[in-house]
Scaffold this motif. Structure first.
Motif, PDB file in Angstrom:
ATOM      1  N   PRO A  87      28.304  35.394  22.803  1.00 47.67           N
ATOM      2  CA  PRO A  87      27.846  35.040  24.158  1.00 47.67           C
ATOM      3  C   PRO A  87      28.900  34.317  25.010  1.00 47.67           C
ATOM      4  N   ILE A  88      29.731  33.481  24.396  1.00 55.70           N
ATOM      5  CA  ILE A  88      30.787  32.810  25.169  1.00 55.70           C
ATOM      6  C   ILE A  88      31.871  33.811  25.542  1.00 55.70           C
ATOM      7  N   CYS A  89      32.290  34.624  24.561  1.00 57.84           N
ATOM      8  CA  CYS A  89      33.346  35.609  24.818  1.00 57.84           C
ATOM      9  C   CYS A  89      32.949  36.608  25.901  1.00 57.84           C
ATOM     10  N   GLU A  90      31.679  36.901  26.005  1.00 53.89           N
ATOM     11  CA  GLU A  90      31.224  37.831  27.042  1.00 53.89           C
ATOM     12  C   GLU A  90      31.552  37.318  28.444  1.00 53.89           C
ATOM     13  N   MET A 111      32.836  29.089  19.923  1.00 52.50           N
ATOM     14  CA  MET A 111      31.734  29.594  19.112  1.00 52.50           C
ATOM     15  C   MET A 111      32.231  30.467  17.957  1.00 52.50           C
ATOM     16  N   CYS A 112      33.083  31.451  18.263  1.00 58.23           N
ATOM     17  CA  CYS A 112      33.475  32.414  17.223  1.00 58.23           C
ATOM     18  C   CYS A 112      34.943  32.341  16.824  1.00 58.23           C
ATOM     19  N   GLY A 113      35.754  31.617  17.591  1.00 53.48           N
ATOM     20  CA  GLY A 113      37.164  31.455  17.253  1.00 53.48           C
ATOM     21  C   GLY A 113      38.088  32.554  17.739  1.00 53.48           C
ATOM     22  N   THR A 114      37.576  33.539  18.465  1.00 53.74           N
ATOM     23  CA  THR A 114      38.443  34.598  19.000  1.00 53.74           C
ATOM     24  C   THR A 114      39.519  33.965  19.868  1.00 53.74           C
ATOM     25  N   ILE A 115      40.752  34.462  19.716  1.00 45.38           N
ATOM     26  CA  ILE A 115      41.898  33.909  20.435  1.00 45.38           C
ATOM     27  C   ILE A 115      42.232  34.801  21.624  1.00 45.38           C
ATOM     28  N   TYR A 116      42.444  34.167  22.769  1.00 47.93           N
ATOM     29  CA  TYR A 116      42.782  34.870  24.004  1.00 47.93           C
ATOM     30  C   TYR A 116      44.106  34.359  24.538  1.00 47.93           C
ATOM     31  N   GLY A 117      44.855  35.243  25.163  1.00 44.13           N
ATOM     32  CA  GLY A 117      46.084  34.867  25.836  1.00 44.13           C
ATOM     33  C   GLY A 117      45.970  35.205  27.307  1.00 44.13           C
ATOM     34  N   MET A 118      46.376  34.278  28.152  1.00 44.26           N
ATOM     35  CA  MET A 118      46.407  34.507  29.595  1.00 44.26           C
ATOM     36  C   MET A 118      47.861  34.360  30.025  1.00 44.26           C
ATOM     37  N   LEU A 119      48.492  35.483  30.312  1.00 45.93           N
ATOM     38  CA  LEU A 119      49.890  35.516  30.706  1.00 45.93           C
ATOM     39  C   LEU A 119      49.963  35.959  32.161  1.00 45.93           C
ATOM     40  N   ALA A 120      50.785  35.270  32.918  1.00 46.36           N
ATOM     41  CA  ALA A 120      50.923  35.647  34.322  1.00 46.36           C
ATOM     42  C   ALA A 120      52.361  35.487  34.769  1.00 46.36           C
ATOM     43  N   ASN A 121      52.759  36.375  35.639  1.00 47.53           N
ATOM     44  CA  ASN A 121      54.003  36.261  36.374  1.00 47.53           C
ATOM     45  C   ASN A 121      53.573  36.232  37.840  1.00 47.53           C
ATOM     46  N   PRO A 122      53.096  35.058  38.302  1.00 48.93           N
ATOM     47  CA  PRO A 122      52.487  34.986  39.631  1.00 48.93           C
ATOM     48  C   PRO A 122      53.425  35.367  40.769  1.00 48.93           C
ATOM     49  N   LEU A 123      54.708  35.164  40.602  1.00 50.83           N
ATOM     50  CA  LEU A 123      55.642  35.521  41.666  1.00 50.83           C
ATOM     51  C   LEU A 123      55.748  37.032  41.825  1.00 50.83           C
ATOM     52  N   ALA A 124      55.600  37.761  40.722  1.00 54.52           N
ATOM     53  CA  ALA A 124      55.636  39.224  40.778  1.00 54.52           C
ATOM     54  C   ALA A 124      54.235  39.800  40.961  1.00 54.52           C
ATOM     55  N   GLY A 125      53.211  38.954  40.778  1.00 55.78           N
ATOM     56  CA  GLY A 125      51.842  39.383  41.009  1.00 55.78           C
ATOM     57  C   GLY A 125      51.133  39.978  39.817  1.00 55.78           C
ATOM     58  N   GLY A 126      51.758  39.995  38.652  1.00 59.99           N
ATOM     59  CA  GLY A 126      51.132  40.623  37.496  1.00 59.99           C
ATOM     60  C   GLY A 126      50.706  39.631  36.436  1.00 59.99           C
ATOM     61  N   GLY A 127      49.892  40.129  35.521  1.00 61.00           N
ATOM     62  CA  GLY A 127      49.453  39.319  34.402  1.00 61.00           C
ATOM     63  C   GLY A 127      48.189  39.878  33.803  1.00 61.00           C
TER      64      GLY A 127
END
Length: 104
Positions: A4-7, A68-84
């Motif tokens: 439920p949290i990951c959703e 809750m479940c321990g799933t690992i997430y990565g949030m990567l951004a290159n804000p100057l180029a606009g991607g991530g």
């Protein structure tokens, strides 16, 4: 199937700085609520943009896990180029795992 949290964690690609900032706000709220735990960050979430409106750096990385479940997430951004993106990671990032890469 995600818990439920990951959703509530979107697996998305950013196409512009505004989308990235919306994701930063969502992750910050989830952190404050105790739904996720920060594992690694190149800068604190509240310092992604300084008081002059400039981004911390060209590449910004935050890794967090679901409380809750321990799933690992990565949030990567290159804000100057606009991607991530936000995506599920296989393992926690450990800078020491990459120290020898510069010496090869």
């Amino acid at each position: 199937m995600r818990c439920p949290i990951c959703e509530n964690i979107p697996l998305i690609e950013f196409t512009n700085p505004l989308e990235y900032m919306m994701a930063v706000n969502a992750v910050t709220n989830m952190l404050v609520q105790g739904n996720i735990e920060m594992i690694y960050q190149t800068c604190p979430l509240d310092q992604v943009v300084d008081k002059d409106g400039k981004f911390y750096s060209g590449r910004i990385f935050h890794q967090f896990s679901c409380a809750m479940c321990g799933t690992i997430y990565g949030m990567l951004a290159n804000p100057l180029a606009g991607g991530g993106e936000i995506r599920i990671n296989d393992k926690p990032f450990r800078p020491e795992d990459y120290e020898d890469k510069d010496k090869e």
